[in-house]
Design an enzyme around this catalytic site. Structure first.
Site, PDB file in Angstrom:
ATOM      1  N   ASP A  29       0.851  -1.188   0.000  1.00  0.00           N
ATOM      2  CA  ASP A  29       0.000   0.000   0.000  1.00  0.00           C
ATOM      3  C   ASP A  29       0.889   1.240   0.000  1.00  0.00           C
ATOM      4  O   ASP A  29       1.620   1.470   0.967  1.00  0.00           O
ATOM      5  CB  ASP A  29      -0.883  -0.057   1.251  1.00  0.00           C
ATOM      6  N   ILE A  30       0.828   2.029  -1.049  1.00  0.00           N
ATOM      7  CA  ILE A  30       1.707   3.199  -1.163  1.00  0.00           C
ATOM      8  C   ILE A  30       1.475   4.208  -0.044  1.00  0.00           C
ATOM      9  O   ILE A  30       2.383   4.951   0.320  1.00  0.00           O
ATOM     10  CB  ILE A  30       1.588   3.858  -2.555  1.00  0.00           C
ATOM     11  N   THR A  78      -3.168   2.664 -14.739  1.00  0.00           N
ATOM     12  CA  THR A  78      -3.536   1.278 -15.039  1.00  0.00           C
ATOM     13  C   THR A  78      -4.852   0.844 -14.394  1.00  0.00           C
ATOM     14  O   THR A  78      -5.309  -0.263 -14.636  1.00  0.00           O
ATOM     15  CB  THR A  78      -2.432   0.290 -14.619  1.00  0.00           C
ATOM     16  N   GLY A  79      -5.455   1.709 -13.598  1.00  0.00           N
ATOM     17  CA  GLY A  79      -6.741   1.376 -12.976  1.00  0.00           C
ATOM     18  C   GLY A  79      -7.877   1.791 -13.891  1.00  0.00           C
ATOM     19  O   GLY A  79      -7.967   1.341 -15.035  1.00  0.00           O
ATOM     20  N   TYR A  93      -8.264   4.322 -15.581  1.00  0.00           N
ATOM     21  CA  TYR A  93      -7.827   4.996 -16.819  1.00  0.00           C
ATOM     22  C   TYR A  93      -7.498   3.999 -17.925  1.00  0.00           C
ATOM     23  O   TYR A  93      -7.297   4.378 -19.065  1.00  0.00           O
ATOM     24  CB  TYR A  93      -6.646   5.922 -16.547  1.00  0.00           C
ATOM     25  N   GLY A 135      -9.454   4.918  -6.377  1.00  0.00           N
ATOM     26  CA  GLY A 135      -8.168   4.230  -6.488  1.00  0.00           C
ATOM     27  C   GLY A 135      -7.094   4.808  -5.588  1.00  0.00           C
ATOM     28  O   GLY A 135      -7.338   5.182  -4.440  1.00  0.00           O
ATOM     29  N   VAL A 136      -5.886   4.905  -6.127  1.00  0.00           N
ATOM     30  CA  VAL A 136      -4.730   5.425  -5.392  1.00  0.00           C
ATOM     31  C   VAL A 136      -5.006   6.849  -4.919  1.00  0.00           C
ATOM     32  O   VAL A 136      -4.700   7.213  -3.781  1.00  0.00           O
ATOM     33  CB  VAL A 136      -3.462   5.390  -6.284  1.00  0.00           C
ATOM     34  N   ASP A 137      -5.597   7.653  -5.777  1.00  0.00           N
ATOM     35  CA  ASP A 137      -5.888   9.050  -5.462  1.00  0.00           C
ATOM     36  C   ASP A 137      -6.750   9.156  -4.206  1.00  0.00           C
ATOM     37  O   ASP A 137      -6.417   9.877  -3.261  1.00  0.00           O
ATOM     38  CB  ASP A 137      -6.581   9.688  -6.669  1.00  0.00           C
TER      39      ASP A 137
END
Length: 177
Positions: free
Chosen positions: A12-13, A124-125, A127, A34-36
């Protein structure tokens, strides 16, 4: 050599301790999925507050560009927000725009004297950028940058799933465990 300056981590970033973590942001810089979304949730309101100041000053962030904010409650010191391209079959310069995300994030880290930076799998999610092609672009762009710059000293690719882990292990055999 530049390969020794690259690490691969599955996890997990938002839990990575680095001078900067990179956020796969959207152009509004106001959070998302997602990550954002994970970075904004884990980092707290100070990240969004700084993003709002950037939006007020420059009107968001264009695809391929990058901006920097505090990291709020994260272990990192900063968050570098970059906007990856939405995949449209490769007909709209998506590969070059994705490479710009990595280059511009690295340049911003260098400009701020940051020694360590961690990247997620940009675009890559939702998008839809093909994971194999995205990983190839990420590794190639980072290796080229590190070959010509002293900073950052360490780049970590943080992958969330087994599929991306295997892609990066194949592209980075010299660092794979």
């Amino acid at each position: 050599m530049e390969a020794s300056r690259i690490q691969l981590l599955r996890g997990d970033i938002t839990k990575v301790a680095a001078d900067a973590i990179v956020n796969a942001a959207n152009s509004s810089l106001l959070g998302g999925g997602g990550v954002d979304g994970a970075i904004h949730r884990a980092g707290g309101p100070s990240i969004l507050a700084e993003c709002r100041k950037i939006v007020a000053r420059q009107g968001g962030c264009e695809t391929g560009e990058a901006v920097i904010t505090t990291a709020g409650n994260l272990l990192a010191k900063y968050v570098i927000h970059t906007v990856g391209p939405v995949w449209s079959g490769g007909e709209r310069d998506e590969p070059e725009l994705l490479a710009h995300c990595y280059r511009n994030s690295l340049l911003l880290a260098q400009h701020h004297g940051l020694k360590t930076i961690a990247f997620p799998n940009i675009s890559t999610g939702v998008y839809g950028f093909p994971k194999t092609k995205a990983a190839e672009i990420a590794v190639k762009t980072v290796k080229e940058f590190l070959a010509h710059h002293a900073l950052p000293e360490q780049v970590t690719f943080v992958v969330f799933d087994e599929e991306n882990l295997k892609l990066y292990q194949k592209l980075l055999p010299e660092i794979s465990q």
